[in-house]
Design a protein around this motif. Structure first.
Motif, short mmCIF file in Angstrom:
data_model
loop_
_atom_site.label_atom_id
_atom_site.label_comp_id
_atom_site.label_asym_id
_atom_site.label_seq_id
_atom_site.Cartn_x
_atom_site.Cartn_y
_atom_site.Cartn_z
N ARG A 1 0.82 -1.21 0.00
CA ARG A 1 0.00 0.00 0.00
C ARG A 1 0.87 1.27 0.00
O ARG A 1 0.48 2.29 -0.57
N THR A 2 2.03 1.22 0.63
CA THR A 2 2.86 2.42 0.77
C THR A 2 3.79 2.62 -0.41
O THR A 2 3.87 3.70 -0.99
N LEU B 1 -2.39 -4.66 -0.50
CA LEU B 1 -3.65 -4.52 -1.25
C LEU B 1 -3.67 -5.59 -2.33
O LEU B 1 -2.63 -5.98 -2.85
N GLU C 1 -1.00 -3.79 5.41
CA GLU C 1 0.03 -3.19 4.55
C GLU C 1 -0.12 -3.56 3.08
O GLU C 1 0.51 -2.94 2.23
N TRP D 1 -5.13 2.25 -9.72
CA TRP D 1 -4.29 2.65 -8.59
C TRP D 1 -3.08 3.44 -9.09
O TRP D 1 -2.74 4.49 -8.56
N MET E 1 -7.83 -5.79 2.50
CA MET E 1 -6.94 -5.69 1.34
C MET E 1 -7.70 -5.67 0.02
O MET E 1 -7.10 -5.53 -1.05
N HIS F 1 -8.03 2.82 -4.70
CA HIS F 1 -8.11 1.35 -4.71
C HIS F 1 -9.56 0.92 -4.93
O HIS F 1 -10.34 0.80 -3.98
#
Ligand SMILES: Nc1ncnc2c1ncn2[C@@H]1O[C@H](COP(=O)(O)OP(=O)(O)O)[C@@H](O)[C@H]1O
Ligand SMILES: O=P(O)(O)OC[C@H](O)CO
Length: 495
Positions: free
Chosen positions: A90-91, A160, A158, A170, A211, A177
């Motif tokens: 995700r980051t 997806l 954390e 995305w 997620m 998302h």
């Protein structure tokens, strides 16, 4: 008024960008193939970074080719190979592993475990699908089980997951998302009635709901393009799985209308309106499209894993032909199949059999059979498999198919199209615009921003280009088909 709508068609073998004008004419097109990774028998992977990079390249290329300036592109629609699954951080946006492609069969043991209480049909009523390696849910579970630390990271929020549509939105939007209901209906995780995730099924599969992307309609403004240039700020306004997009692009907008797409595999979708018909005959129930403020439209689908990819196999693995279109010349060098039948059960058999234990076979061989007969048997396999699916549709939905709308890479093959009409005993019709998948995505996006005003315009834009009429006698037709069915039985119970 902006001049065009852009469609990104992210397929199994390539990524295309097409620009359509208001009359659904193609203004520009760019296409790039991506690598197929086959690291073990039954495994098929794509590199998500390559797919994203190719998407940017074809978008920029099409826009440059049409000399678009800011404001010329009204909206972007996305259509995609369905089920193919990506899990990313995700980051950082980094995928944790290669994408697992829809054809990949590594999740068979996961499906076997899930099947223990209730068999293949365990989830069918909720999600419309048989338990099979084809769908995204088991692929996510596999990644969480096999990539170091993935389960803990997923549980900590954390990671997806997404099908390719989600991955592209995305990246295009800089972090939104989402997915649409047609793609979500291919995960095995979406309840077909509520169009929301089924938490109990996600729990069975060990997938944290956090997620999963948010499920949206197929036609709405989701986000704007983040990058600079002529596409900066353009609304991303349509998402449809590629087979649903082709159904939309073929204007199959009423209950009882069907199309068959002949690509890597074949996918026949029958619009069943707002009724979700549960198949008793090996078809899938899927969302056909979901327009905002309207009840979702469902479809029955016959998914055939191997059709055009058998032609690729003749080219790449056997060297029998140098290019896909050459298969027609070779097949036309003989009068008939010479008694040979080719059942391409390379990933087991999909619809209507759902037999993972099947493997490919060529039967009926004698010394008489030559290269031409094999080419012919390979093409005929596509038509035979299509007839199996249509018979299942007839049994489930009592459709009285008067003609079959076709599209996809194989429909340039006259010999195949004629044989298909002969074998079904109905006319086969090809539209003027055969890029129906991209067109469907463009329509979804264009409707959301008012570029097209209603689905009536979609219907008005559809026009037939070529029709093949049945010319085979009933006795010959049924004899050929009976032989095919016998050939199929020879592939079963192999692994
Ligand atoms: N003239 C032809 N005859 C038979 N098969 C063909 C012909 N042209 C293309 N194909 C097959 O069609 C497929 C490509 O179709 P396409 O719709 O672009 O596929 P996809 O969208 O699944 O990537 C390939 O598998 C190729 O082997
Ligand atoms: O990329 P295609 O056209 O082979 O389509 C793949 C299908 O979406 C698989 O379900």
């Amino acid at each position: 008024m902006p001049a065009v709508v852009a469609a990104i068609d992210q397929g199994t073998t390539s990524t295309r960008c097409l620009l359509f004008d208001h009359d659904a004419r193609i203004v520009a097109m760019e296409q790039l193939e991506h690598r197929q990774y086959l690291p073990r028998p039954g495994w098929v992977e794509h590199d998500p970074a390559e797919i994203w990079s190719n998407t940017r390249t074809v978008l920029a290329g099409a826009v440059a080719r049409a000399e678009c300036r800011p404001g010329d592109v009204a909206a972007i629609g996305i259509t995609n190979q369905r089920e193919t699954t990506v899990v990313w951080d995700r980051t950082t946006g980094e995928p944790i592993a290669p994408a697992i492609v829809w054809q990949d069969t590594r999740t068979q043991s996961i499906c076997d475990d899930l099947a223990v209480d209730g068999g293949v049909g365990r989830y069918r009523e909720r999600v419309g699908l048989p338990l099979a390696t084809y769908f995204a849910g088991p692929k996510v579970r596999w990644l969480l089980e096999h990539v170091d630390g993935a389960r803990a990271r997923a549980e900590a929020g954390e990671l997806l997951m997404g099908t390719i549509d989600s991955w592209l939105v995305w990246n295009l939007s800089g972090g939104l998302h989402v997915t649409d209901a047609t793609n979500a209906s291919r995960t095995m995780l979406m309840d077909l009635d509520t169009l929301d995730w089924a938490p109990d099924i996600a729990a069975d599969l060990g997938i944290p709901v956090a997620m999963l992307p948010q499920i949206r309609s197929s036609s709405e403004v989701y986000a704007q393009v983040r990058e600079r240039g002529p596409l900066a700020g353009v609304p991303i306004a349509g998402i449809l799985g590629d087979q649903q997009a082709a159904t939309f692009g073929q204007a199959c907008l009423q209950r009882g209308e069907a199309k068959n797409t002949y690509g890597t595999g074949n996918f026949l979708l029958l619009n069943t309106g707002t009724e979700r018909v549960l198949s008793q005959n090996g078809l899938l129930t899927t969302v056909c499209y979901a327009l905002p403020g309207q009840p979702p439209v469902y479809a029955l689908e016959g998914s055939i894993a191997v059709t055009g990819s058998l032609v690729q196999w003749l080219r790449d693995n056997l060297g029998l032909i140098e290019s896909a279109p050459e298969v027609e010349t070779l097949a036309a060098s003989v009068e008939d199949n010479g008694g040979a039948y080719f059942v391409p059960a390379f990933s087991g058999l999909f619809a209507p059999h759902w037999r993972p234990d099947a493997r490919g076979a060529i039967v009926g061989l004698t010394r008489y059979v030559n290269r031409g007969h094999l080419a012919r048997a390979a093409l005929e396999a596509t038509a035979f498999q299509t007839r199996e699916v249509i018979e299942a549709m007839n049994a489930d939905a009592a459709v009285d198919l008067r003609s079959l709308k076709v599209d996809g890479g194989m429909v340039g093959n006259e010999l195949l199209m004629q044989f298909q009409a002969d074998l079904l005993d109905v006319p086969v019709v090809r539209p003027v615009v055969t890029e129906t998948t991209a067109l469907g995505a463009a329509y979804a996006a264009g409707l959301a921003v008012g570029f097209w005003s209603s689905t009536e315009e979609i219907r008005a834009n559809w026009a037939a280009d070529r029709e093949w009429r049945p010319a085979m006698g009933a006795a010959q037709r049924e004899e050929l088909y009976a032989r095919w069915k016998k050939a199929v039985t020879r592939t079963l119970d192999w692994v």
